[in-house]
Design an enzyme around this catalytic site. Sequence first.
Site, PDB file in Angstrom:
ATOM      1  N   ASN A   1       0.788  -1.234   0.000  1.00 18.70           N
ATOM      2  CA  ASN A   1       0.000   0.000   0.000  1.00 18.70           C
ATOM      3  C   ASN A   1       0.818   1.280   0.000  1.00 18.70           C
ATOM      4  O   ASN A   1       0.289   2.356   0.231  1.00 18.70           O
ATOM      5  CB  ASN A   1      -1.006   0.034   1.157  1.00 18.70           C
ATOM      6  CG  ASN A   1      -1.980  -1.121   1.065  1.00 18.70           C
ATOM      7  OD1 ASN A   1      -2.579  -1.328   0.023  1.00 18.70           O
ATOM      8  ND2 ASN A   1      -2.101  -1.893   2.123  1.00 18.70           N
TER       9      ASN A   1
ATOM     10  N   GLU B   1     -10.653   8.001  -0.570  1.00 17.70           N
ATOM     11  CA  GLU B   1     -10.482   9.002   0.479  1.00 17.70           C
ATOM     12  C   GLU B   1      -9.995  10.283  -0.168  1.00 17.70           C
ATOM     13  O   GLU B   1      -9.594  10.291  -1.326  1.00 17.70           O
ATOM     14  CB  GLU B   1      -9.451   8.524   1.524  1.00 17.70           C
ATOM     15  CG  GLU B   1      -8.048   8.338   0.966  1.00 17.70           C
ATOM     16  CD  GLU B   1      -6.994   8.160   2.055  1.00 17.70           C
ATOM     17  OE1 GLU B   1      -7.272   8.438   3.225  1.00 17.70           O
ATOM     18  OE2 GLU B   1      -5.878   7.773   1.703  1.00 17.70           O
TER      19      GLU B   1
ATOM     20  N   ASN C   1      -7.184  13.276   0.356  1.00 17.88           N
ATOM     21  CA  ASN C   1      -6.015  13.746   1.088  1.00 17.88           C
ATOM     22  C   ASN C   1      -6.000  15.267   1.036  1.00 17.88           C
ATOM     23  O   ASN C   1      -5.908  15.859  -0.034  1.00 17.88           O
ATOM     24  CB  ASN C   1      -4.735  13.163   0.494  1.00 17.88           C
ATOM     25  CG  ASN C   1      -4.651  11.659   0.728  1.00 17.88           C
ATOM     26  OD1 ASN C   1      -5.128  11.153   1.737  1.00 17.88           O
ATOM     27  ND2 ASN C   1      -4.080  10.943  -0.218  1.00 17.88           N
TER      28      ASN C   1
ATOM     29  N   PHE D   1      13.328  -5.684   0.677  1.00 19.98           N
ATOM     30  CA  PHE D   1      13.036  -4.257   0.824  1.00 19.98           C
ATOM     31  C   PHE D   1      13.211  -3.746   2.245  1.00 19.98           C
ATOM     32  O   PHE D   1      12.507  -2.824   2.662  1.00 19.98           O
ATOM     33  CB  PHE D   1      11.624  -3.935   0.330  1.00 19.98           C
ATOM     34  CG  PHE D   1      11.426  -4.243  -1.124  1.00 19.98           C
ATOM     35  CD1 PHE D   1      11.787  -3.320  -2.088  1.00 19.98           C
ATOM     36  CD2 PHE D   1      10.917  -5.457  -1.520  1.00 19.98           C
ATOM     37  CE1 PHE D   1      11.622  -3.612  -3.433  1.00 19.98           C
ATOM     38  CE2 PHE D   1      10.744  -5.763  -2.869  1.00 19.98           C
ATOM     39  CZ  PHE D   1      11.099  -4.828  -3.823  1.00 19.98           C
TER      40      PHE D   1
HETATM   41  P1  ADP Z   1       0.716  10.332  -0.926  1.00 17.48           P
HETATM   42  O1  ADP Z   1      -0.665   9.783  -0.791  1.00 17.48           O
HETATM   43  O2  ADP Z   1       0.852  11.803  -0.763  1.00 17.48           O
HETATM   44  O3  ADP Z   1       1.453   9.800  -2.094  1.00 17.48           O
HETATM   45  P2  ADP Z   1       1.440   8.255   0.742  1.00 17.48           P
HETATM   46  O4  ADP Z   1       0.017   7.808   0.840  1.00 17.48           O
HETATM   47  O5  ADP Z   1       2.384   7.427  -0.029  1.00 17.48           O
HETATM   48  O6  ADP Z   1       1.494   9.762   0.277  1.00 17.48           O
HETATM   49  O7  ADP Z   1       2.012   8.434   2.168  1.00 17.48           O
HETATM   50  C1  ADP Z   1       1.250   9.119   3.115  1.00 17.48           C
HETATM   51  C2  ADP Z   1       2.170   9.645   4.167  1.00 17.48           C
HETATM   52  O8  ADP Z   1       2.952   8.581   4.719  1.00 17.48           O
HETATM   53  C3  ADP Z   1       3.122  10.635   3.592  1.00 17.48           C
HETATM   54  O9  ADP Z   1       2.766  11.853   4.147  1.00 17.48           O
HETATM   55  C4  ADP Z   1       4.506  10.225   4.003  1.00 17.48           C
HETATM   56  O10 ADP Z   1       5.108  11.160   4.866  1.00 17.48           O
HETATM   57  C5  ADP Z   1       4.314   8.939   4.773  1.00 17.48           C
HETATM   58  N1  ADP Z   1       5.092   7.865   4.136  1.00 17.48           N
HETATM   59  C6  ADP Z   1       5.328   7.683   2.832  1.00 17.48           C
HETATM   60  N2  ADP Z   1       6.084   6.611   2.605  1.00 17.48           N
HETATM   61  C7  ADP Z   1       6.334   6.063   3.810  1.00 17.48           C
HETATM   62  C8  ADP Z   1       7.044   4.915   4.262  1.00 17.48           C
HETATM   63  N3  ADP Z   1       7.676   4.097   3.424  1.00 17.48           N
HETATM   64  N4  ADP Z   1       7.062   4.669   5.575  1.00 17.48           N
HETATM   65  C9  ADP Z   1       6.428   5.466   6.419  1.00 17.48           C
HETATM   66  N5  ADP Z   1       5.752   6.552   6.060  1.00 17.48           N
HETATM   67  C10 ADP Z   1       5.694   6.867   4.789  1.00 17.48           C
HETATM   68  P1  ADP Z   2      -4.870   4.754   3.272  1.00 18.96           P
HETATM   69  O1  ADP Z   2      -5.541   5.815   4.062  1.00 18.96           O
HETATM   70  O2  ADP Z   2      -4.184   3.774   4.157  1.00 18.96           O
HETATM   71  O3  ADP Z   2      -4.053   5.319   2.165  1.00 18.96           O
HETATM   72  P2  ADP Z   2      -6.793   3.980   1.235  1.00 18.96           P
HETATM   73  O4  ADP Z   2      -8.240   3.817   1.485  1.00 18.96           O
HETATM   74  O5  ADP Z   2      -6.364   5.189   0.498  1.00 18.96           O
HETATM   75  O6  ADP Z   2      -6.050   3.888   2.636  1.00 18.96           O
HETATM   76  O7  ADP Z   2      -6.256   2.672   0.491  1.00 18.96           O
HETATM   77  C1  ADP Z   2      -4.891   2.430   0.268  1.00 18.96           C
HETATM   78  C2  ADP Z   2      -4.721   1.405  -0.843  1.00 18.96           C
HETATM   79  O8  ADP Z   2      -5.391   0.181  -0.506  1.00 18.96           O
HETATM   80  C3  ADP Z   2      -5.329   1.799  -2.174  1.00 18.96           C
HETATM   81  O9  ADP Z   2      -4.436   2.553  -2.946  1.00 18.96           O
HETATM   82  C4  ADP Z   2      -5.633   0.470  -2.806  1.00 18.96           C
HETATM   83  O10 ADP Z   2      -4.466  -0.078  -3.371  1.00 18.96           O
HETATM   84  C5  ADP Z   2      -6.025  -0.399  -1.635  1.00 18.96           C
HETATM   85  N1  ADP Z   2      -7.497  -0.435  -1.428  1.00 18.96           N
HETATM   86  C6  ADP Z   2      -8.212   0.397  -0.662  1.00 18.96           C
HETATM   87  N2  ADP Z   2      -9.530   0.072  -0.680  1.00 18.96           N
HETATM   88  C7  ADP Z   2      -9.652  -0.995  -1.481  1.00 18.96           C
HETATM   89  C8  ADP Z   2     -10.765  -1.805  -1.913  1.00 18.96           C
HETATM   90  N3  ADP Z   2     -12.012  -1.584  -1.492  1.00 18.96           N
HETATM   91  N4  ADP Z   2     -10.494  -2.829  -2.729  1.00 18.96           N
HETATM   92  C9  ADP Z   2      -9.249  -3.093  -3.142  1.00 18.96           C
HETATM   93  N5  ADP Z   2      -8.175  -2.382  -2.784  1.00 18.96           N
HETATM   94  C10 ADP Z   2      -8.357  -1.332  -1.967  1.00 18.96           C
HETATM   95 MG    MG Z   3      -4.682   6.575   0.509  1.00 24.31          MG
END
Ligand code: ADP
Ligand code: ADP
Ligand code: MG
Length: 665
Positions: A235, A288, A290, A348
């Site tokens: 994710n 969601e 952001n 990783f």
């Molecule tokens: P965005 O949705 O802006 O691309 P991400 O969803 O990838 O950002 O990450 C959300 C937040 O989590 C970012 O604000 C970043 O600071 C933090 N983040 C990103 N990568 C990592 C990681 N590998 N481990 C922990 N925190 C992370």
């Molecule tokens: P976060 O706040 O942790 O970023 P998100 O709701 O944005 O959570 O989801 C993060 C990732 O999880 C998405 O980019 C997608 O890859 C996966 N995901 C989220 N909801 C679903 C869903 N209903 N079905 C399949 N994959 C999902």
């Molecule tokens: Mg998200």
Amino acid sequence: MFNKILVANRGEIACRVIKSAQGMGIKAVAVYSDADRYSPHTLIADEAIHIGESPAQSSYLDKEKIISAMKQTGAEAVHPGYGFLSENSDFAREVEKNNFIFIGPPSSAIDSMGDKISSKKIAEEAGVSIVPGFLGEISDEKQGAKIASDIGFPILIKASAGGGGKGMRVVGSESDLKQSLISSQNEAEKSFGDKRVFIEKYITNPRHIEIQVIADKFGNCLYLGERECSIQRRNQKVIEEAPSAFLDSQLRKKMGEQAVSLAKAVNYSSAGTVEFIVDEEKNFYFLEMNTRLQVEHPVTELVTGLDLVELMIKVAFGEQLKLSQEEITLKGWALESRIYAEDPYRNFLPSTGRLTKFKPPQETSCGDKVIRNDCGVNEGGEISIYYDPMISKLCSWGKTREEAISFMQAALDEYQIEGIGQNIPFLHSVYRNQDFCAGNISTAFIENNYPEGFKGEALTEEERSKLAALVTFAYHTKDSRDQAISGRLDPFQENADGEYAIKFEDQWLSTKVQKHDDEQIVNVDDLELRFVTSWKPGDTLIKAEFNKNTIVARLRFQDQGIAVEYRGSLNTVVVCNEYEKELFKFIKEPEVIDTSKFLLCPMPGLLVSMGVNEGDAIEEGQILCSVEAMKMENVFRAEKKGIVKKVNAAAGDSLAVDDIIIEFE
Ligand code: ADP
Ligand code: ADP
Ligand code: MG
């Protein structure tokens, strides 16, 4: 316009915001923790204020310290970047209470969108399509089972307060529901202090496509196209692009308009991102919003020609957006690769340490090609355990997706990072993947293509011959130079004729360096390869042109030859002569040390909890302990059943790489 703003962040995003502010004639104040005293963001700002110790809690997350730094420097507004305080509505309110301006959305919008259950409710009311599910808290297993059977398995349990993928559990059948519900609630409670979870339909093989919006304080709101972020590992986004190969202009418009209508529903202003997942039939569902500048915003800037930070600052100051939706056009294709401090060859694992070498590729911006590298580290700087492990964001732009990919590959070829592990070989591997190149991707791409983890790329015949020629040439050139240094005469002089036997990917090849002038000629078995290069001993990268086709490889001289790295492949090539080759038959294979009876710490970190005691009988999959490094908690589980013989560490201990944590019988 503002005279001075403060940037409440660090690393690449702080640098990026500072540059835009300075470009607008605004003075920028940086804040820094102990660990960041000499970091680039501290150095490029007009002023820098020390705000505390290295852990984020005592510095970048300390609202009071940031507000007092604003008072001290006379900054009128604060840009929070992403992460840290960017989605903290209390901070936004505190800023406004002190008569400063928060360069971001109103705190009420942060609140409405910060909770997944409430944001989905608002989205539904605003006419945005949402993932089928139940819009409320799941209190017990019985209720969960009823909802799950209504929407049909597989389902996804999510934390309402969630972020960063925490608390999410995919459930395939009713028998797994109870356990997943409990573990999701526990993780949510632990990570966010809020154990509310909900259930939605799990979409298989979806694509993550998000819409960038920008709104002013006068009710104007625009969408700036989409970004596709389907290449994710656990994710976390790894590669992003704009536009998405999956959308046509109709779908783009539909998603864009829904994103705008959600933004308007919460009186949004500033830049924001509405995330969607899109299924194989192109149905899209809101995930969601952001309420901040997103990590991957540069790809949008590259295809729209807009500076999002500049727009955020102007809108926060109270300016009206001067653009109309019709004026937003998407031009060409942009890609972003997140360069992470992690070791792709070791599952990783996060990597920390000093950047003994850091030479990013040249940034360029001519008409047909852009290379942009947003970074916040310097050579000699340290990647510490305190903050997230992103080293930089490398972006490429070209007229087409193919061009953007090939510019990206060439830029990655030239990126030199030493001292810590980094994921460039893995990024190369993705850019070589045929499905990726054809645009056939989904959020399951990495899982499906690397089920056993990343093992390195295999070379094509042609690449192997070329690299064999380059390795031979480099070895011969260095050897000839060494021979010319007095006291270093090789007693055998065996390679004065330029003939070698090399072992490459377990295969012996005969190579020969011919006498040459401008062009180099090397024979590899029956092939004669010609190339031009300016490589000289001491260079890490060898760049060679084979009939207009350029190859850039990384060389590391070793006792018995040269390790050569090229586009995701890593090979240790033995270089010797025919006589020595015969002797190789007599060399025994090195003994593999059995470490299966130990749990070794794979990265430097802090032992958060120990799950077993001496003498315990353990089952396969049982949690042994958990180690925190770079904001990520890594849970170690037993690979097989056994008995714990000795426990060598306790919660709170700092561990180094390869420290023995647990011994088994
Ligand atoms: P965005 O949705 O802006 O691309 P991400 O969803 O990838 O950002 O990450 C959300 C937040 O989590 C970012 O604000 C970043 O600071 C933090 N983040 C990103 N990568 C990592 C990681 N590998 N481990 C922990 N925190 C992370
Ligand atoms: P976060 O706040 O942790 O970023 P998100 O709701 O944005 O959570 O989801 C993060 C990732 O999880 C998405 O980019 C997608 O890859 C996966 N995901 C989220 N909801 C679903 C869903 N209903 N079905 C399949 N994959 C999902
Ligand atoms: Mg998200």
